[in-house]
Write a protein that holds these residues in place. Structure first.
Motif, mmCIF file in Angstrom:
data_model
loop_
_atom_site.group_PDB
_atom_site.id
_atom_site.type_symbol
_atom_site.label_atom_id
_atom_site.label_comp_id
_atom_site.label_asym_id
_atom_site.label_seq_id
_atom_site.Cartn_x
_atom_site.Cartn_y
_atom_site.Cartn_z
ATOM 1 N N GLY A 14 6.261 -0.135 -4.398
ATOM 2 C CA GLY A 14 5.716 0.784 -5.392
ATOM 3 C C GLY A 14 6.694 1.886 -5.740
ATOM 4 N N ILE A 17 5.049 8.055 -7.472
ATOM 5 C CA ILE A 17 5.567 9.333 -6.957
ATOM 6 C C ILE A 17 5.857 9.224 -5.457
ATOM 7 C CG2 ILE A 17 4.908 11.744 -6.554
ATOM 8 C CD1 ILE A 17 3.340 11.474 -9.286
ATOM 9 N N ARG A 107 3.225 13.800 -16.366
ATOM 10 C CA ARG A 107 3.563 12.932 -15.235
ATOM 11 C C ARG A 107 4.817 12.105 -15.534
ATOM 12 N NH1 ARG A 107 0.361 10.020 -11.320
ATOM 13 N NH2 ARG A 107 -1.281 11.379 -11.982
ATOM 14 N N GLU A 131 6.191 -8.036 -7.799
ATOM 15 C CA GLU A 131 4.869 -7.700 -7.276
ATOM 16 C C GLU A 131 4.724 -8.251 -5.863
ATOM 17 O OE1 GLU A 131 1.548 -9.018 -9.594
ATOM 18 O OE2 GLU A 131 0.116 -8.073 -8.216
ATOM 19 N N LEU A 132 4.395 -7.378 -4.931
ATOM 20 C CA LEU A 132 4.185 -7.847 -3.555
ATOM 21 C C LEU A 132 2.932 -8.714 -3.524
ATOM 22 C CD1 LEU A 132 4.966 -7.269 -0.393
ATOM 23 C CD2 LEU A 132 2.753 -6.132 -0.488
ATOM 24 N N ASP A 165 1.805 1.752 -2.748
ATOM 25 C CA ASP A 165 1.340 0.948 -3.881
ATOM 26 C C ASP A 165 -0.009 1.405 -4.430
ATOM 27 O OD1 ASP A 165 0.198 0.023 -1.531
ATOM 28 O OD2 ASP A 165 0.267 -2.092 -2.070
ATOM 29 N N ARG A 170 -2.329 -3.283 -2.498
ATOM 30 C CA ARG A 170 -2.298 -4.688 -2.113
ATOM 31 C C ARG A 170 -2.007 -4.798 -0.612
ATOM 32 N NH1 ARG A 170 -0.993 -9.730 -4.506
ATOM 33 N NH2 ARG A 170 -1.920 -8.902 -6.386
ATOM 34 N N TYR A 220 -4.279 22.600 -19.430
ATOM 35 C CA TYR A 220 -3.039 23.318 -19.086
ATOM 36 C C TYR A 220 -1.880 22.802 -19.928
ATOM 37 C CZ TYR A 220 -2.677 19.260 -15.906
ATOM 38 O OH TYR A 220 -2.665 18.006 -15.364
ATOM 39 N N ASP A 294 -1.486 7.578 -2.250
ATOM 40 C CA ASP A 294 -2.849 7.130 -2.564
ATOM 41 C C ASP A 294 -3.235 5.874 -1.791
ATOM 42 O OD1 ASP A 294 -3.242 9.221 -4.268
ATOM 43 O OD2 ASP A 294 -3.701 8.001 -6.037
ATOM 44 N N ALA A 304 -6.199 19.162 -7.345
ATOM 45 C CA ALA A 304 -4.900 18.815 -7.948
ATOM 46 C C ALA A 304 -3.814 18.650 -6.873
ATOM 47 C CB ALA A 304 -4.488 19.866 -8.979
HETATM 48 C C1 LIG Z 1 -7.691 12.538 -13.278
HETATM 49 C C2 LIG Z 1 -6.643 12.728 -12.253
HETATM 50 C C3 LIG Z 1 -5.883 13.913 -12.263
HETATM 51 C C4 LIG Z 1 -4.925 14.141 -11.277
HETATM 52 N N1 LIG Z 1 -4.227 15.312 -11.305
HETATM 53 C C5 LIG Z 1 -3.362 15.581 -10.296
HETATM 54 C C6 LIG Z 1 -2.642 16.821 -10.280
HETATM 55 O O1 LIG Z 1 -2.770 17.656 -11.192
HETATM 56 N N2 LIG Z 1 -1.787 17.067 -9.235
HETATM 57 C C7 LIG Z 1 -1.619 16.149 -8.215
HETATM 58 O O2 LIG Z 1 -0.855 16.434 -7.259
HETATM 59 N N3 LIG Z 1 -2.267 14.948 -8.230
HETATM 60 C C8 LIG Z 1 -3.126 14.642 -9.238
HETATM 61 N N4 LIG Z 1 -3.768 13.448 -9.258
HETATM 62 C C9 LIG Z 1 -3.501 12.449 -8.187
HETATM 63 C C10 LIG Z 1 -2.216 11.685 -8.424
HETATM 64 O O3 LIG Z 1 -2.212 11.117 -9.695
HETATM 65 C C11 LIG Z 1 -2.056 10.581 -7.370
HETATM 66 O O4 LIG Z 1 -2.386 11.080 -6.097
HETATM 67 C C12 LIG Z 1 -0.598 10.075 -7.319
HETATM 68 O O5 LIG Z 1 -0.204 9.553 -8.549
HETATM 69 C C13 LIG Z 1 -0.430 9.004 -6.233
HETATM 70 O O6 LIG Z 1 0.886 8.523 -6.247
HETATM 71 P P1 LIG Z 1 1.266 7.172 -5.505
HETATM 72 O O7 LIG Z 1 2.737 7.033 -5.685
HETATM 73 O O8 LIG Z 1 0.701 7.183 -4.130
HETATM 74 O O9 LIG Z 1 0.498 6.023 -6.285
HETATM 75 P P2 LIG Z 1 0.689 5.502 -7.787
HETATM 76 O O10 LIG Z 1 1.092 6.589 -8.690
HETATM 77 O O11 LIG Z 1 -0.555 4.756 -8.120
HETATM 78 O O12 LIG Z 1 1.909 4.487 -7.695
HETATM 79 C C14 LIG Z 1 1.770 3.192 -7.133
HETATM 80 C C15 LIG Z 1 2.912 2.307 -7.641
HETATM 81 O O13 LIG Z 1 2.880 1.059 -6.950
HETATM 82 C C16 LIG Z 1 3.005 -0.011 -7.872
HETATM 83 N N5 LIG Z 1 2.345 -1.191 -7.292
HETATM 84 C C17 LIG Z 1 1.027 -1.366 -7.073
HETATM 85 N N6 LIG Z 1 0.783 -2.571 -6.497
HETATM 86 C C18 LIG Z 1 1.991 -3.154 -6.318
HETATM 87 C C19 LIG Z 1 2.413 -4.405 -5.758
HETATM 88 N N7 LIG Z 1 1.514 -5.295 -5.275
HETATM 89 N N8 LIG Z 1 3.734 -4.697 -5.719
HETATM 90 C C20 LIG Z 1 4.659 -3.814 -6.206
HETATM 91 N N9 LIG Z 1 4.310 -2.613 -6.767
HETATM 92 C C21 LIG Z 1 2.999 -2.283 -6.806
HETATM 93 C C22 LIG Z 1 2.331 0.510 -9.136
HETATM 94 O O14 LIG Z 1 2.748 -0.188 -10.298
HETATM 95 C C23 LIG Z 1 2.793 1.972 -9.126
HETATM 96 O O15 LIG Z 1 4.044 2.143 -9.753
HETATM 97 C C24 LIG Z 1 -4.709 13.168 -10.259
HETATM 98 C C25 LIG Z 1 -5.434 11.978 -10.250
HETATM 99 C C26 LIG Z 1 -6.385 11.757 -11.243
HETATM 100 C C27 LIG Z 1 -7.164 10.477 -11.217
#
Ligand SMILES: Cc1cc2nc3c(=O)[nH]c(=O)nc-3n(C[C@H](O)[C@H](O)[C@H](O)COP(=O)(O)OP(=O)(O)OC[C@H]3O[C@@H](n4cnc5c(N)ncnc54)[C@H](O)[C@@H]3O)c2cc1C
Length: 394
Positions: A14, A17, A107, A131-132, A165, A170, A220, A294, A304
């Protein structure tokens, strides 16, 4: 090679972020990694994002805050307003000293700054369109299998798999963990452009939240103040989570300033809110696979802090891997260092939901308490959250 991580093969699943921050933090310790991302092209995704000081402090250590600044707006406070009248209830200070302001930005701008840093880093290899689909224990550690859009398969043998991810992980499902569940609310996201956005951004001076029974709204500035990000959150039944609706309900008789933003907004995207089970383990049974961001602990967006937790995770994980040559021990230490903080932040988000959505007459009590509380006390009550530094997790 520095520390203990240098001779290990680290696979990150993934390029969100969490994944990008982890790879950059590992590289800072001289540790190489490969990121596998299922998307073919990594470009504009999502809407606005608040980046609180605790996350910015990490990004500063990675040398990224100054690169983010051209896209961001610094907020001094979050202004809380009554939903219907728009009356100001409180201004909660959100900065954390000079080294860590509170940014709001798009973002995609954060993602592109992270990606640019990843692409010039020789210790990071990024493979998109991968994709894993499977994880198998091997003599070395874990064998990860990926599939491309054209059906081509590829394998990677890893000493450590970092699952970044996302909420519908997954890796979690391959490890037969309970899936994330619908949290009973939908966030509607939209962007406002043009004069209405410029006027609102100039007047609001930061982040504004309107509170009301069972729903609230947040607006904002993003794109260096040229656009406004709008999020409307409403309680909703599971039948609404599947989608189908195209406009948020229930804000029609709210503050005129908010209504103007809603009227001017482009299309709203509904975003059902999901949370990962609190009891979900982060270190998998193979002791070679760890969930972060996440995938580990999707928390509600009311504070947030979801992306901020992903950023903190990446930085702490890199340090524990660097510090301890034994992967099993390093993963255990990572989870021990992060669980309490993430649980406290998740509880704070639930508290915000409770307070924001109070119905009358309880909301009247809330408003009185907020009005009576000096900003310095509000700031002090959030110091544990915003003043966090890497040293706090040691
Ligand atoms: C309405 C809303 C508002 C928000 N506002 C804020 C905010 O203001 N501030 C804040 O800090 N947080 C905020 N968040 C939370 C934030 O968006 C998430 O916590 C953050 O994006 C999580 O990042 P991540 O990298 O863990 O997951 P993700 O951003 O979901 O990234 C996962 C990545 O893994 C990839 N992936 C998935 N499955 C596979 C696979 N099988 N094989 C290969 N790649 C894969 C996806 O394509 C993706 O690129 C908000 C969330 C929501 C819903």
């Amino acid at each position: 090679m520095l520390g203990g991580g240098g001779d290990r093969t680290i696979v990150i699943v993934g390029a969100g972020i969490a994944g990008l921050t982890t790879a950059l933090a590992l590289a800072r310790h001289g540790i190489s990694s490969t990121i596998f991302e299922r998307a073919e092209t990594l470009n504009e995704v999502g809407a606005g994002l608040q980046i609180p000081p605790n996350a910015l402090r990490v990004l500063t250590r990675l040398g990224l805050t100054e690169r983010l600044r051209p896209y961001a707006v610094s907020a001094i406070s979050v202004t809380l307003r009554a939903g219907k009248s728009g009356r100001k209830l409180a201004a909660v200070p959100v900065g954390s000293g000079l080294d860590a302001p509170y940014f709001s930005m798009h973002r995609a701008d954060l993602q592109s700054v992270l990606l640019d840093a990843v692409r010039v880093e020789s210790l990071i290899h990024l493979e998109s369109d991968r994709e894993l689909v499977a994880l198998t224990a091997s003599s070395r550690g874990v064998d990860a299998e990926f599939v491309s859009a054209n059906g081509e398969r590829a394998h990677s043998a890893a000493d450590l798999v970092v699952a970044a991810d996302g909420v519908n992980s997954r890796v979690a499902s391959l490890n037969v963990l309970s899936p994330a569940t619908f949290a009973g609310a939908i966030a509607w996201r939209a962007r406002v452009t043009g004069k209405v956005a410029l006027d609102f951004n100039a007047r609001s001076g930061g982040i504004t939240a309107w509170l009301g029974p069972a729903r609230h709204a947040v607006a904002y500035p993003i794109r260096f103040g040229n656009e406004t990000n709008l999020v409307l959150v409403e309680k909703a039944g599971a039948e609404h989570a599947a989608g189908g609706e195209t406009v948020p309900r229930g804000f029609s008789n709210w503050d005129a300033v908010l209504r103007r933003l809603i009227d001017e907004a482009g299309a709203f995207t509904p975003w059902p809110l999901l949370t990962a089970p609190a009891e979900r383990p982060w270190v998998m049974a193979d002791r070679r696979t760890v969930l972060i961001g996440d995938a580990a602990h999707a928390i509600l967006p009311y504070a947030a802090q979801g992306a901020a937790m992903a950023i903190e995770d990446g930085f702490v994980l890199a340090r524990t891997i660097y510090d301890d040559p034994d992967i099993n021990a390093a993963l255990g230490l990572f989870e021990a260092q992060r669980r309490e903080r993430v649980a406290r932040v998740a509880a704070r988000a639930r508290f915000h939901r409770f307070v924001y959505h109070l119905p009358p007459p309880l909301s009247l009590g809330r408003d009185l308490v907020m009005a009576a509380m000096p900003p310095s006390r509000l700031q002090k009550s959030l110091a544990w959250l915003y003043d966090w530094d890497l040293a706090d997790s040691a």
